[in-house]
Design a protein around this motif. Structure first.
Motif, short mmCIF file in Angstrom:
data_model
loop_
_atom_site.label_atom_id
_atom_site.label_comp_id
_atom_site.label_asym_id
_atom_site.label_seq_id
_atom_site.Cartn_x
_atom_site.Cartn_y
_atom_site.Cartn_z
N TRP A 1 27.93 33.63 24.40
CA TRP A 1 27.90 32.35 23.70
C TRP A 1 26.51 31.97 23.23
O TRP A 1 26.31 30.88 22.68
N LEU A 2 25.52 32.79 23.42
CA LEU A 2 24.14 32.40 23.14
C LEU A 2 23.97 31.97 21.69
O LEU A 2 24.26 32.72 20.76
N LEU B 1 5.46 48.59 22.64
CA LEU B 1 6.33 47.42 22.76
C LEU B 1 7.44 47.53 21.72
O LEU B 1 7.18 47.66 20.52
N LEU B 2 8.70 47.48 22.20
CA LEU B 2 9.85 47.44 21.31
C LEU B 2 10.08 46.01 20.85
O LEU B 2 10.02 45.08 21.66
N LEU B 3 10.35 45.82 19.56
CA LEU B 3 10.60 44.49 19.02
C LEU B 3 12.07 44.35 18.67
O LEU B 3 12.59 45.08 17.81
N LEU B 4 12.75 43.39 19.32
CA LEU B 4 14.15 43.12 19.03
C LEU B 4 14.38 41.60 19.05
O LEU B 4 15.17 41.08 19.84
N PRO B 5 13.69 40.86 18.17
CA PRO B 5 13.78 39.40 18.19
C PRO B 5 14.97 38.89 17.38
O PRO B 5 14.84 38.00 16.53
N THR B 6 16.15 39.46 17.63
CA THR B 6 17.33 39.17 16.83
C THR B 6 18.48 38.74 17.74
O THR B 6 18.40 38.81 18.95
N ALA B 7 19.58 38.31 17.11
CA ALA B 7 20.80 37.98 17.85
C ALA B 7 21.59 39.26 18.04
O ALA B 7 22.04 39.86 17.08
N ARG C 1 18.57 34.89 21.94
CA ARG C 1 19.96 35.18 21.59
C ARG C 1 20.29 36.66 21.73
O ARG C 1 21.30 37.13 21.20
N THR C 2 19.48 37.39 22.43
CA THR C 2 19.77 38.79 22.73
C THR C 2 20.50 38.85 24.06
O THR C 2 20.02 38.32 25.06
N GLY C 3 21.67 39.50 24.08
CA GLY C 3 22.53 39.45 25.25
C GLY C 3 21.90 39.94 26.53
O GLY C 3 22.24 39.47 27.62
N CYS C 4 20.99 40.89 26.44
CA CYS C 4 20.40 41.48 27.65
C CYS C 4 19.24 40.68 28.20
O CYS C 4 18.68 41.03 29.24
N ALA C 5 18.84 39.60 27.52
CA ALA C 5 17.60 38.91 27.86
C ALA C 5 17.55 38.48 29.32
O ALA C 5 16.57 38.74 30.03
N GLU C 6 18.60 37.80 29.80
CA GLU C 6 18.56 37.28 31.16
C GLU C 6 18.58 38.40 32.20
O GLU C 6 18.01 38.26 33.28
N ASP C 7 19.20 39.52 31.87
CA ASP C 7 19.34 40.61 32.83
C ASP C 7 18.10 41.51 32.89
O ASP C 7 17.67 41.92 33.97
N ARG D 1 11.72 32.50 21.12
CA ARG D 1 12.84 31.73 20.60
C ARG D 1 13.42 32.44 19.37
O ARG D 1 12.68 33.00 18.56
N HIS D 2 14.73 32.36 19.26
CA HIS D 2 15.40 32.99 18.12
C HIS D 2 14.95 32.33 16.82
O HIS D 2 14.85 31.10 16.73
N ASP D 3 14.68 33.15 15.82
CA ASP D 3 14.28 32.69 14.48
C ASP D 3 12.97 31.92 14.48
O ASP D 3 12.72 31.11 13.59
#
Length: 392
Positions: free
Chosen positions: A130-131, A291-297, A319-325, A337-339
């Motif tokens: 739901w992010l 550093l890998l960059l994945l600043p997307t949803a 808004r990346t699903g793996c962020a909290e894990d 922050r997203h965007d």
């Protein structure tokens, strides 16, 4: 116990997991694929070119491609998976349980099968969350999803955001079993010394000195992945007076805005484009980066798993699903922050000021990803089967 897996097509993240289950458990696994990409001349709509993976996705486990009668087969639209013989095959196999995964747009297929096999326990594994969503819970689409997911006796959750997604839809906690998203860690870890030498050669071929930092984007160069924001943030970070460590930016992938990106970066000698790179080259590319960059949803962001397995930390968005894990800020990666291009620019500047910290983060990321393995994913599956009384 006989488990039938229904999947859309062979995927480089799932096929090695099926192989692991078949070779390391007593589960009698049968995978039914609803589409054979190698049997068509389909072009990936986002890459804009035919894609054929250079890793083995079909050996080491039982599988079958079912006849697909769709005039336009694939997962890129709703009617791309049409398999009139699926019910017959399931009746012949007589499974003790059915696991649905990687079906994307084919929710109607799930409805049909739930009606045909009311007595066979059915499990589901996906990675929605739901992010960042602002739609009302009472939107008709969500009410339909709630009804569909409640028909499954067990749901395998790949991470915390995914677990909360199902809980918000009203799925009882006792139906949820943790089966974390994983990649083939062993393949990415490989022969570290050889891979590191190849990574050094890659950097040298691009004119990147050993002391420079490398920021890496891996994915489709499309508007949805927003590589333009990455480009602008990188260029802005290079203008900062306190940027002490030279940095390079690598785009690995292709897509419909690749030409625009190249035009906008034509005057910048430290921006590089590798084009599409197949799976066997990816362990080298991640090792060439800092550093890998994945600043997307993203529903999850499996490139983060891959990078971690190679000792490369990651920057992801909220808004990346793996962020909290996977992302513990300033320990295994960075969170923005997203965007928010200002957040992204600031994070890139911080990275250039703390190169030693990036190396420590890479080591922590490597250790963190050991928890996200096919063995752990299978444990969650077996726990679900045991709870359903199907495992002997």
């Amino acid at each position: 116990m006989k488990l039938v897996v229904i999947a859309s097509h062979p995927i480089q993240y799932y096929a090695p997991w099926f192989r692991w289950i078949h070779q390391n458990t007593d589960v009698q696994l049968h995978v039914l694929y609803l589409w054979n990409p190698s049997g068509t001349h389909a072009i990936d709509p986002s890459f804009g070119q035919p894609i054929s993976w250079d890793v083995d996705l079909l050996s080491g486990y039982p599988y079958m491609f079912l006849r697909n009668t769709s005039p336009n087969p694939g997962t890129h639209h709703f009617n791309g998976l049409r398999n009139p013989e699926l019910i017959d095959y399931l009746q012949r196999l007589r499974p003790d349980a059915i696991l649905f995964t990687t079906l994307f747009q084919s929710s109607l297929l799930r409805h049909l099968l739930l009606q045909y096999f009311p007595s066979v326990p059915k499990l589901f594994r996906g990675d929605s969350h739901w992010l960042g969503r602002e739609e009302s819970f009472f939107h008709p689409r969500h009410l339909l999803k709630r009804w569909v997911y409640r028909q499954f006796e067990a749901i395998l959750t790949v991470g915390e955001a995914n677990r909360l997604y199902y809980r918000r839809l009203g799925i009882p906690a006792n139906r949820l079993f943790h089966s974390p998203h994983a990649v083939d860690n062993q393949r990415f870890q490989g022969d570290t010394e050889e891979l590191q030498l190849r990574a050094s050669d890659l950097r040298h071929s691009l004119g990147i000195p050993p002391e420079s930092l490398v920021f890496l984007f891996v994915g489709k160069l499309t508007a949805g992945k927003n590589p333009l924001s990455i480009l602008r943030a990188f260029q802005q970070s290079q203008r900062a007076e306190n940027s002490t460590t030279p940095a390079h930016l690598i785009f690995c992938g292709t897509g419909d805005i690749e030409l625009e990106l190249k035009q906008l970066s034509a005057s910048h000698p430290r921006i590089h484009f590798l084009g599409f790179q197949n799976q066997q080259q990816m362990p080298v590319i991640y090792r060439a980066a800092n550093l890998l960059l994945l600043p997307t949803a993203e529903t999850w962001g499996l490139s983060v798993n891959e990078a971690f397995a190679c000792g490369c930390p990651a920057l992801v968005s909220t808004r990346t699903g793996c962020a909290e894990d996977l992302i513990h800020p300033y320990k295994t990666g960075l969170l923005v922050r997203h965007d928010s291009e200002s957040d992204l620019t600031g994070a890139l500047q911080w990275a250039q000021e703390h190169p030693e910290h990036l190396r420590a983060m890479g080591l922590a990321a490597y250790h963190k990803i050991q928890e996200y393995s096919y063995e752990r994913a299978t444990l969650g599956l077996l726990q679900a089967l045991n709870a359903l009384g199907t495992q002997q």
